[in-house]
Scaffold this active site. Structure first.
Site, short mmCIF file in Angstrom:
data_model
loop_
_atom_site.label_atom_id
_atom_site.label_comp_id
_atom_site.label_asym_id
_atom_site.label_seq_id
_atom_site.Cartn_x
_atom_site.Cartn_y
_atom_site.Cartn_z
N HIS A 76 1.76 6.34 -3.08
CA HIS A 76 3.05 5.77 -2.64
C HIS A 76 3.68 6.64 -1.54
CE1 HIS A 76 3.27 3.84 -6.90
NE2 HIS A 76 2.30 3.33 -6.15
N HIS A 233 3.01 -4.88 -4.00
CA HIS A 233 2.72 -3.50 -4.42
C HIS A 233 1.23 -3.17 -4.24
CE1 HIS A 233 3.44 0.39 -6.11
NE2 HIS A 233 2.25 0.24 -6.68
N ASP A 237 -0.36 0.03 -2.26
CA ASP A 237 -1.42 0.93 -2.72
C ASP A 237 -2.58 0.97 -1.71
OD1 ASP A 237 -0.17 1.68 -5.10
OD2 ASP A 237 -1.21 0.17 -6.31
N HIS A 260 -7.68 1.22 -6.53
CA HIS A 260 -7.82 2.54 -5.89
C HIS A 260 -9.28 2.92 -5.64
CE1 HIS A 260 -3.58 3.17 -6.17
NE2 HIS A 260 -3.59 3.03 -7.48
#
Ligand code: ZN
Length: 297
Positions: A76, A233, A237, A260
């Site tokens: 973030h 969001h 990421d 991720h």
């Protein structure tokens, strides 16, 4: 938006908070840097460059490690640095995990803007994607291709009425589109929390720093910031993880259900297969046909 010069912050900034997963209090000190220093974390006097070579943890957040020291949940802040065009900075971290703040990037961005952003003397460098590239894991995949600008899309496919098949396409050339992404908070499902806590995760999580779904309802009394906040969001990421390449990307990135780990695989493959050219800002601007070549100092 293409920035002509490398950037840092005008003065030191201190940011305090707690880690989402560790629940530990943490203080960040953001310290101005010089051209070509890059973005570097400092943990117990060990320098950990914010680059993919040091990324080694991808379970519900992205971690970096070097010489036995780690920093966790960097994505973030990395997105906030991408959005503010900061490419040189030292970040001293007092505890392993970065502060979650409100679960988005917006408070990092506000702090950085309050401190002031300064242009340095050297030209900024960009990674210009020069060919198609795909990474996949089961039915999840991320594709990249050449594009005159930077676009990052996330397509969801959730068995949940609120998230469902929503997607968001962030376009860096659209004024203030970054706010749509930067304000989007992290989220989880109530059903997952026990699973996370058993693994020592989400110990600092609360309705103040995450959107919590119970089935198809939102438990936060204030509701969602956007009806598509979760996919926005996921774009946040993606943008934060992509910045671990060490420079901003010029290209179009499309993620279908990526997370991720897949984001990191994508960055590694870009490097391994030389799917980008490193160019100075002036070369990038000269090579663009005009429409997207919006320039900022
Ligand atoms: Zn996140």
């Amino acid at each position: 938006m293409i920035c002509k010069f490398q950037r840092t912050i005008k003065r030191e900034i201190t940011i305090k908070g707690i880690g989402l997963h560790s629940g530990e209090p943490v203080t960040l000190k953001l310290i101005p840097a010089e051209s070509y220093d890059g973005i570097n974390f400092i943990r117990n006097n060990v320098l950990i460059p914010a680059r993919i070579e040091y990324a080694n943890g991808f379970e519900f957040s992205t971690s970096l490690s070097r010489e036995g020291q780690s920093v966790r949940t960097v994505e973030h802040l990395m997105a906030a640095l991408y959005f503010t065009g900061i490419d040189n900075l030292f970040i001293e971290v007092s505890s392993e995990e970065l502060p979650i703040l409100d679960g988005s990037s917006i408070l990092f961005i506000e702090k950085i803007k309050d401190a002031g952003i300064v242009s340095l003397n050297e030209e900024k460098i960009y990674a210009v994607i020069n060919d198609q590239i795909t990474v996949s894991d089961g039915d999840k995949f991320i594709k990249g291709r050449p594009y005159e600008g930077f676009v990052a899309t996330f397509q969801a496919s959730y068995n949940n009425k609120i998230i469902g098949n929503k997607m968001y396409r962030y376009d860096s050339t659209v004024k203030d589109d970054f706010l749509n992404v930067a304000k989007a908070r992290t989220y989880c499902f109530l059903e997952e929390i026990e699973f996370l806590r058993e693994r020592g995760l989400a110990k600092g999580g609360s309705l103040d720093n995450a959107v919590v779904f119970k089935g198809d309802t939102v438990l936060n009394p204030e509701g969602l910031r956007f009806e598509d906040e979760p996919v926005k969001h996921k774009v946040l990421d993606l943008v934060g993880d992509l910045y671990l390449l060490g420079m901003p990307i010029i290209g179009e990135i499309y993620s279908y259900k990526g997370g991720h780990r897949l984001n990191a695989s994508f960055v590694r493959k870009l490097i391994e297969e030389s799917k980008f050219d490193v160019k100075y800002a002036s070369e990038v601007i000269d090579s663009m046909s005009g429409l997207n070549a919006k320039i900022s100092s």
